[in-house]
Scaffold this active site. Structure first.
Site, mmCIF file in Angstrom:
data_model
loop_
_atom_site.group_PDB
_atom_site.id
_atom_site.type_symbol
_atom_site.label_atom_id
_atom_site.label_comp_id
_atom_site.label_asym_id
_atom_site.label_seq_id
_atom_site.Cartn_x
_atom_site.Cartn_y
_atom_site.Cartn_z
ATOM 1 C CG ASP A 6 -1.805 1.160 1.387
ATOM 2 O OD1 ASP A 6 -2.236 1.703 0.352
ATOM 3 O OD2 ASP A 6 -2.081 1.565 2.538
ATOM 4 C CG LEU A 7 1.390 5.856 -1.657
ATOM 5 C CD1 LEU A 7 2.839 5.609 -2.068
ATOM 6 C CD2 LEU A 7 0.681 6.723 -2.695
ATOM 7 N N GLY A 8 -0.134 4.885 1.361
ATOM 8 C CA GLY A 8 -0.281 5.729 2.539
ATOM 9 C C GLY A 8 -0.071 4.993 3.843
ATOM 10 C CB SER A 107 -2.187 3.340 -3.717
ATOM 11 O OG SER A 107 -2.615 4.462 -2.970
ATOM 12 C CG ASN A 108 -8.239 2.014 -1.845
ATOM 13 O OD1 ASN A 108 -8.199 1.325 -2.852
ATOM 14 N ND2 ASN A 108 -8.894 1.634 -0.763
ATOM 15 C CE LYS A 141 -5.524 -0.549 -1.054
ATOM 16 N NZ LYS A 141 -4.168 -0.272 -0.522
ATOM 17 C CG ASP A 166 -2.805 2.339 6.434
ATOM 18 O OD1 ASP A 166 -3.158 1.946 5.289
ATOM 19 O OD2 ASP A 166 -3.115 3.456 6.884
#
Length: 201
Positions: A6-8, A107-108, A141, A166
């Site tokens: 994931d990104l964030g 990523s969302n 997601k 996360d």
């Protein structure tokens, strides 16, 4: 192996209170008021799936929060969510690729944020073989179809993948498909996971 990041708050630290703080400063609406009103509702999800424009999203959020902001002011606040890159995760991604593993980002996110982070954090995309973004896939997601599509595109099975995110709901959805998944609760989780798994770790 296929490693899915994931990104964030996995590769890049983010903080939505920074967004609300900028909007509060620009609008003079108290921060506590914005914190009590802000929620990730349907317009937020539509924006992340690429179903509505940045301008439409800004209009809807400003209406929901009663924010008297121009589009430019809204965008300035929206970009403030990014805090900085986690260099230790970037280093791990590079080492995984060096040892022959496949590394991708799932990523969302949304078009407005993608006008910011690739330019300001070029090291993120440089550390991944491919980036899969919700607004380009038309899925977000924890929809199981987004994980399955990624696996299909990568020509990998769920058993060959490890996923880092996360958000517990996203983790549980991936696990339901048989993807080994790790819930990232703080910046130490990924370095600890890889401490004895990769060369130089």
């Amino acid at each position: 192996m296929l490693y899915i990041f994931d990104l964030g708050n996995v590769i890049v630290d983010i903080d939505f209170n920074r967004v609300l703080g900028v909007w509060s400063d620009l609008s003079r609406v108290p921060l506590a008021t914005l914190q009590s009103r802000f929620q990730m509702g349907e317009s937020f999800f539509q924006h992340e799936r690429g179903e509505i424009s940045d301008e439409k999203f800004a209009q809807e959020i400003c209406h929901e929060l009663e924010l008297p902001l121009s589009y430019e002011q809204f965008a300035a606040g929206w970009q403030a969510v990014f805090v900085g890159v986690r260099p230790e995760v970037i280093a791990i991604m590079h080492r995984l690729r060096e040892q022959g593993d496949r590394v991708v980002i799932l990523s969302n996110t949304n078009n407005l944020h993608c006008q910011f982070w690739p330019e300001h954090y070029p090291e993120v995309q440089a550390a991944a073989d491919k980036t899969y973004l919700s607004q380009e896939m038309g899925l977000r997601k924890p929809d199981p179809h987004i994980y399955q599509r990624l696996l299909n595109l990568e020509e990998m099975s769920a058993a060959e993948a490890i996923f880092f995110d996360d958000n517990r709901e996203n983790i549980e959805a991936a696990r339901a498909l048989g993807i080994h998944s790790l819930h990232i609760t703080d910046a130490d989780v990924i370095p600890a996971f890889f401490a004895d798994r990769i060369a130089g770790g």
